[in-house]
Design an enzyme around this catalytic site. Structure first.
Site, mmCIF file in Angstrom:
data_model
loop_
_atom_site.group_PDB
_atom_site.id
_atom_site.type_symbol
_atom_site.label_atom_id
_atom_site.label_comp_id
_atom_site.label_asym_id
_atom_site.label_seq_id
_atom_site.Cartn_x
_atom_site.Cartn_y
_atom_site.Cartn_z
ATOM 1 C CB SER A 42 -0.952 -0.037 1.203
ATOM 2 O OG SER A 42 -1.972 0.919 1.050
ATOM 3 C CG ASP A 87 -4.617 -1.769 0.772
ATOM 4 O OD1 ASP A 87 -3.421 -2.027 0.570
ATOM 5 O OD2 ASP A 87 -5.009 -1.043 1.701
#
Length: 413
Positions: free
Chosen positions: A64, A215
């Site tokens: 991320s 993500d």
């Protein structure tokens, strides 16, 4: 360890494998960025102003926001050297986070209600600014072009399958040699915050491969274990080229720096009484604008990895080869992923600076709580990074055939 050394060959292979791992955490990426700026400044004191973080690590892993930092540390400039100094990453966050996560104005309660309603119908942010920014900064570079090996986890929402992108895989499998921009957008597409990211690559036979990514924190918010497993796999397959005596490789021959993005203070978390009657909407978002279920998954993912990796290093009495730096007492806006006000962003810089002055901590394998290391000459995180920098410098010099001190055999505390 720099890319030019890999291309032309170094004097000899290394004694240890060096790993840098950076957690996910939205705007809290400022915290590890601050630590990396300090580490790079120490390396420059030892080896000159031209060296960069990527010159010292065999593998850099990031999830991320950690994936974005990984890309910035390893993306090459026109001269083939890392484009960004670590100290530039903090200013990158300060300048761009308010545009990636634009803040609502008005009374806090109304603003938070607006966030909740918006999250029920779509992600809070459209991601357009981040997409354009990455295209401008990274362009058409692909993952196999990074100056050192990277490992970036994502999650394919169509197949419910973790997808791990790495420089090594991209050099072998053309369909995994995605644009670095696409990998960054995929790993940072946090559900409810940013839209999922879809893109295509080609197999060697010309057929299309499609990725539908969200993500990477869903798979591994803390990518340390993935990075270690990646290295072990490469060694077992005979493809890891930078280490001597590969048949004797184990955890004790790895030097791992794992940087967290901070967790909420223990007493700030929810009690069983609070959550007992929660329905789906309460788990997805609360009145403070956060997402409890995402916070739980992210914290659990990071902590489980740290507990597992710590166990491995302690089991072979090599705990001093593993340095995990994490702030576990964030409160208020500082614990959020997206409150990108100037006040909060600058506060995160301060938290990173304050973390340098705190004592080295290690996870308690029974409780999962970070506790200061007692005895054994344990010092601050700053002192630990000073010693870590010396070990990294000595290893790099060893590979270059330069005479070094015995400091690389010492511990970091």
């Amino acid at each position: 360890m720099d890319n030019s050394s890999k291309k032309v060959g170094v004097s000899r292979k290394g004694k240890i494998v060096t790993v840098l791992s950076i957690d996910g955490g939205g705007i809290k990426g400022i915290i590890p960025a601050t630590l990396l700026a300090y580490l790079e400044s120490k390396l420059q004191e030892l080896d000159g102003p031209s060296v960069r973080i990527a010159d010292y690590f065999d593998v850099v892993a990031g999830t991320s926001t950690g994936g974005l930092v990984t890309a910035m540390l390893t993306v090459p400039g026109a001269d083939g050297r890392p484009l960004y100094e670590a100290k530039k990453i903090t200013s990158f966050f300060l300048e761009n986070c308010p545009k990636i996560f634009p803040q609502t104005s008005g009374w806090n309660l109304l603003a938070n209600m607006g966030k909740m309603i918006g999250t029920m119908t779509g992600p809070r942010y459209d991601g357009k600014y981040l997409r354009q920014l990455l295209k401008e900064q990274i362009g058409t570079l692909t993952i196999k072009q990074t100056v050192t090996d990277v490992v970036i986890p994502t999650f394919d929402i169509k197949n419910l399958q973790p997808i791990i992108f790495s420089t090594d895989d991209a050099k072998i499998e053309v369909s995994k040699d995605a644009l670095l921009v696409d990998v960054c957008l995929g790993t940072s597409a946090a559900p409810t915050y940013l839209p999922a990211h879809s893109f295509e690559t080609k197999y060697a036979d010309g057929t299309t491969r499609t990725f539908d990514l969200v993500d990477g924190a869903i798979a591994a918010n803390n990518p340390t274990q993935i990075a270690v497993t990646h290295i072990v796999t490469e060694i077992l397959l005979g493809k890891f080229e930078f280490l001597e005596n590969r048949e004797k490789v184990g955890i004790s021959r790895m030097l791992v720096l794992s940087l967290g993005t901070g967790e909420a203070k223990m007493e700030q978390r929810f009690s069983a009484d609070q959550v007992s009657n929660w329905g789906i909407f309460s788990w997805i978002i609360n009145m403070k604008g956060s997402s409890p279920i995402i916070d739980c998954f992210s914290a659990a993912s990071s902590d489980m990895v740290d507990i597992h990796v710590s166990t491995l290093f302690q089991a072979v009495h090599a705990q001093d080869n593993y340095l995990r730096i994490q702030e576990d007492s964030l409160t208020g806006d500082s614990s959020s992923l997206d409150v990108a006000t100037s006040e909060n962003l600058n506060r995160l810089v301060e938290i990173g600076d304050e973390l340098l002055k705190k004592k080295v901590s290690r996870v308690n394998l029974e409780t999962g709580i970070f506790e200061p290391v007692i005895g054994g000459g344990a010092g601050t995180n700053q002192e630990a990074l000073d010693s870590f920098a010396l070990r990294l410098s000595d290893e790099r010099k060893y590979r270059q055939g330069i005479q070094v001190s015995n400091s690389s055999e010492s511990t970091y505390i």
